[in-house]
Structures are given as C-alpha cells and as structure tokens.
Write an enzyme that holds these catalytic residues in place. Structure first.
Site, PDB file in Angstrom:
ATOM      1  N   ARG A  80      -0.782  -1.840  -6.736  1.00  0.00           N
ATOM      2  CA  ARG A  80      -0.928  -2.986  -5.817  1.00  0.00           C
ATOM      3  C   ARG A  80      -1.891  -4.011  -6.411  1.00  0.00           C
ATOM      4  O   ARG A  80      -1.642  -5.218  -6.352  1.00  0.00           O
ATOM      5  CB  ARG A  80      -1.414  -2.484  -4.464  1.00  0.00           C
ATOM      6  CG  ARG A  80      -1.737  -3.552  -3.420  1.00  0.00           C
ATOM      7  CD  ARG A  80      -2.029  -2.853  -2.094  1.00  0.00           C
ATOM      8  NE  ARG A  80      -2.890  -3.611  -1.213  1.00  0.00           N
ATOM      9  CZ  ARG A  80      -2.463  -4.500  -0.317  1.00  0.00           C
ATOM     10  NH1 ARG A  80      -1.192  -4.784  -0.222  1.00  0.00           N
ATOM     11  NH2 ARG A  80      -3.330  -5.122   0.482  1.00  0.00           N
ATOM     12  N   HIS A 130      -2.834   2.816  -5.800  1.00  0.00           N
ATOM     13  CA  HIS A 130      -3.404   1.547  -5.345  1.00  0.00           C
ATOM     14  C   HIS A 130      -3.588   0.569  -6.499  1.00  0.00           C
ATOM     15  O   HIS A 130      -3.590  -0.647  -6.299  1.00  0.00           O
ATOM     16  CB  HIS A 130      -4.735   1.780  -4.635  1.00  0.00           C
ATOM     17  CG  HIS A 130      -5.065   0.724  -3.616  1.00  0.00           C
ATOM     18  ND1 HIS A 130      -4.277   0.479  -2.505  1.00  0.00           N
ATOM     19  CD2 HIS A 130      -6.080  -0.173  -3.551  1.00  0.00           C
ATOM     20  CE1 HIS A 130      -4.802  -0.512  -1.791  1.00  0.00           C
ATOM     21  NE2 HIS A 130      -5.889  -0.921  -2.408  1.00  0.00           N
ATOM     22  N   LYS A 178      -2.512  -2.816   7.883  1.00  0.00           N
ATOM     23  CA  LYS A 178      -3.730  -2.394   8.565  1.00  0.00           C
ATOM     24  C   LYS A 178      -3.917  -3.176   9.853  1.00  0.00           C
ATOM     25  O   LYS A 178      -3.641  -4.366   9.927  1.00  0.00           O
ATOM     26  CB  LYS A 178      -4.943  -2.613   7.652  1.00  0.00           C
ATOM     27  CG  LYS A 178      -5.036  -1.637   6.490  1.00  0.00           C
ATOM     28  CD  LYS A 178      -6.322  -1.837   5.724  1.00  0.00           C
ATOM     29  CE  LYS A 178      -6.500  -0.795   4.623  1.00  0.00           C
ATOM     30  NZ  LYS A 178      -7.762  -0.989   3.870  1.00  0.00           N
ATOM     31  N   ARG A 221       0.862  -1.170   0.000  1.00  0.00           N
ATOM     32  CA  ARG A 221       0.000   0.000   0.000  1.00  0.00           C
ATOM     33  C   ARG A 221       0.905   1.228   0.000  1.00  0.00           C
ATOM     34  O   ARG A 221       2.041   1.178   0.490  1.00  0.00           O
ATOM     35  CB  ARG A 221      -0.896   0.024   1.238  1.00  0.00           C
ATOM     36  CG  ARG A 221      -1.827  -1.175   1.376  1.00  0.00           C
ATOM     37  CD  ARG A 221      -2.628  -1.086   2.668  1.00  0.00           C
ATOM     38  NE  ARG A 221      -3.564  -2.194   2.816  1.00  0.00           N
ATOM     39  CZ  ARG A 221      -3.280  -3.345   3.436  1.00  0.00           C
ATOM     40  NH1 ARG A 221      -2.078  -3.516   3.990  1.00  0.00           N
ATOM     41  NH2 ARG A 221      -4.184  -4.305   3.519  1.00  0.00           N
ATOM     42  N   TYR A 273      -9.688 -10.988  -6.856  1.00  0.00           N
ATOM     43  CA  TYR A 273      -8.768 -10.970  -7.991  1.00  0.00           C
ATOM     44  C   TYR A 273      -9.034 -12.123  -8.954  1.00  0.00           C
ATOM     45  O   TYR A 273      -8.673 -12.043 -10.125  1.00  0.00           O
ATOM     46  CB  TYR A 273      -7.321 -10.991  -7.507  1.00  0.00           C
ATOM     47  CG  TYR A 273      -6.956  -9.707  -6.794  1.00  0.00           C
ATOM     48  CD1 TYR A 273      -6.768  -8.531  -7.506  1.00  0.00           C
ATOM     49  CD2 TYR A 273      -6.852  -9.664  -5.412  1.00  0.00           C
ATOM     50  CE1 TYR A 273      -6.474  -7.347  -6.854  1.00  0.00           C
ATOM     51  CE2 TYR A 273      -6.550  -8.487  -4.751  1.00  0.00           C
ATOM     52  CZ  TYR A 273      -6.368  -7.332  -5.482  1.00  0.00           C
ATOM     53  OH  TYR A 273      -6.088  -6.157  -4.837  1.00  0.00           O
ATOM     54  N   HIS A 286      -4.043  -9.459   3.560  1.00  0.00           N
ATOM     55  CA  HIS A 286      -5.495  -9.493   3.727  1.00  0.00           C
ATOM     56  C   HIS A 286      -5.856 -10.394   4.903  1.00  0.00           C
ATOM     57  O   HIS A 286      -5.349 -11.513   5.021  1.00  0.00           O
ATOM     58  CB  HIS A 286      -6.174 -10.027   2.469  1.00  0.00           C
ATOM     59  CG  HIS A 286      -6.172  -9.068   1.325  1.00  0.00           C
ATOM     60  ND1 HIS A 286      -6.368  -9.452   0.018  1.00  0.00           N
ATOM     61  CD2 HIS A 286      -5.996  -7.721   1.298  1.00  0.00           C
ATOM     62  CE1 HIS A 286      -6.312  -8.390  -0.762  1.00  0.00           C
ATOM     63  NE2 HIS A 286      -6.090  -7.327  -0.011  1.00  0.00           N
TER      64      HIS A 286
END
Length: 311
Positions: free
Chosen positions: A256, A253, A185, A162, A288, A279
C-alpha cells in the site's frame, strides 16, 4: 474500570465513547484504546489529588497537574509517541466535556505533546513490488492458492488497499468493474479505481477457485473454504521476501505504501492520493512527500559527481 474513577466520570466516559462509536464510526480497537488511555489518566488524577475526581474537579485540572501526569508517564517508560497518543485521547475527551458541561479546559488543551521522530513508510522499489507479486503467485504448488495470493498482492499494490479491505471483499463485489467501493477505517467509504491487471488477477483466481462463490461469501478463501486470514497473506510474503532477498519491511502494508509513493513519484496529486488511500487528514498522506524527498536525496548522494567526490 478502575475504582479510582468516580461514578460521574465513569458515566461521562461511557457516554463519550458511545458518541465516538455512533457519530464518528470509531472502530472497536480505537474505542478500547481511548478508554484505556483516559482511564489511566483519570486514575492518575485521583491518586494525584487524593481521591476520585468528579466532573467539576476535572475542570479544575491545571498546567502543573498535566505536567505531573506526563512526567509520571515518561518515568514509567512510556515513549514519546505513545504519550502523544494518550494526550490526544485525553484532549479529545476534554473537548467533549467542555461542550457538554461548559468546563474551562484550556490547561488540558494547551498541554504540549512531546516531540518524536515520525517513522517514514518503507515502500518497495517498483521492480521489487512487481517481483513480489510474481513470487507469491508461483510459490504454492496448488494453482488456485498461487493465483489467490497473486490477486491479493495485485489489489494491495494496484489499488492501495489495506489488507483488511482486500480480505473483506465478498461475492457481492464481483465481477470487479472499473471502480470499487471500499469501506475503510471508521466506516468511511471511498471509491478506488481498479486497474486492468487487478481485474485480470482476481478473475484468474476465480476461474480456478474450487469453492463455491455465493452472495455474502468472502472472495479470498482459505484452503478449506473459510475466510482467508491476514496472517496467511503475511506468511506468504515472508516466504517470498526471503526468496527475493528483500528486507523485513516488505510486508502487505508496504505494498500500500508502494502504491502511494509510486503514484506521487509519477506526478500524482497529493489530494487525489489522500482520497484513494482513505486518509481522513492530508497530513497523514503528506508523509509520502518525505519518503519521495528522502529517496531523491539518496539518488543524489549516489550519483552526483560532487557528492561522490566528498565521499
């Protein structure tokens, strides 16, 4: 906080938010969003029931009450995606209440989120991703700035970072090795491989950086030596994408997204890609596969003889 929220509910909400921060490492932005969503819900229930609701009253919320809240939210113009997010916050709060207070919260937890079309990531084609790195690395007359921008782009595309993660690197992460420990995150750490072109790009930038690199200082620097901002990187990409004729979706982004999509196209394992991206849920990474399938169908429609005959 709204005066319509009872002191008991207000205290419970504060305790819940505190637990999210300490136990789950939720970011300040996530905490603020959860607080806003649940306060809106509690305020509605106070109005709907004719007064602030204590803990026991919150445990008596029924299916019709939940339907009334959701209907009011939709009538106010809230979209399906945003309502689904609000409902998720409310359910998370109620699960915590159920464990702490022993409440029966089935009507709340069984409320169904509205369906919405989940938007797919919009990665760049491989040649466009490479062209983007080249473009941002040649559009500034100051050699070190051009090298800096190219290094950032290479990390986003080559390591799937990110933009906030790339810009949070400090001198203590140098020199870049074969792997990099990233805190993403929610404070979640992951190890990502660093490909040779990324190491080379970062080193080329460091070799001509005019600012001192000391422990704790950011790797990527603004003109006067302060931390590089995400907005500066975005503006650099905006300039490059206009020169390359790329769509507005060509953002930091998107690099990524391109990393993940191109890995999957090359036969990458979905679980491994999940780990590389950081994730928490595989379902987030699975989007994806939809991107890959959609692109495959575009190629099919454009190239297959029968598809061409139909058009």
């Amino acid at each position: 906080m709204s005066l319509a929220v009872s002191p008991a509910a207000r205290a419970a909400l504060a305790d819940w938010l505190s637990s999210l921060k300490s136990l789950r490492g939720a970011s300040p932005a996530t905490i603020a969003a959860y607080q806003r969503d649940v306060v809106d819900y509690l305020s509605f229930m106070a109005e709907h029931q004719g007064g602030p609701q204590g803990i026991a009253a919150l445990g008596e919320v029924g299916t019709s009450d939940m339907r009334a809240w959701m209907a009011r939210e939709r009538a106010s113009g809230l979209g399906a995606r945003s309502l689904a997010r609000k409902l998720s916050a409310v359910k998370t709060f109620y699960r915590w209440l159920a464990e702490r207070e022993g409440l029966e919260v089935t009507p709340v937890l069984s409320a169904r989120a509205p369906k919405y079309q989940r938007s797919l990531p919009r990665p760049l084609p491989e040649d466009a991703a490479r062209a983007m790195i080249g473009a941002v690395g040649s559009q500034d007359e100051r050699a070190w700035v051009a090298a800096r921008d190219a290094a950032v782009m290479t990390l986003l595309y080559g390591c799937g970072l990110r933009i906030s993660e790339a810009l949070s690197l400090t001198a203590d992460d140098l020199p870049l090795g074969d792997t990099l420990r990233i805190t993403g995150k929610g404070g979640k750490e992951r190890i990502v491989p660093v490909i040779a072109p990324a190491r080379t790009a970062v080193q080329a930038y460091l070799d001509i950086l005019p600012h001192p690199m000391e422990s704790g200082t950011p790797v990527f620097r603004a003109i006067r030596g302060g931390p590089l901002s995400a907005r500066t990187v975005q503006k650099s990409m905006e300039q490059a994408r206009m020169a390359l004729g790329l769509p507005a979706s060509a953002t930091p982004h998107a690099m990524r997204h391109s990393f993940a999509t191109h890995l999957l196209s090359a036969g990458g394992d979905l679980r491994a890609i999940q780990d590389l991206l950081g994730h928490a849920s595989l379902s987030t990474t699975q989007v994806y596969t939809a991107v890959d399938t959609a692109r495959l169908m575009e190629v099919y429609d454009a190239a297959h003889p029968r598809a061409r005959a139909k058009s």
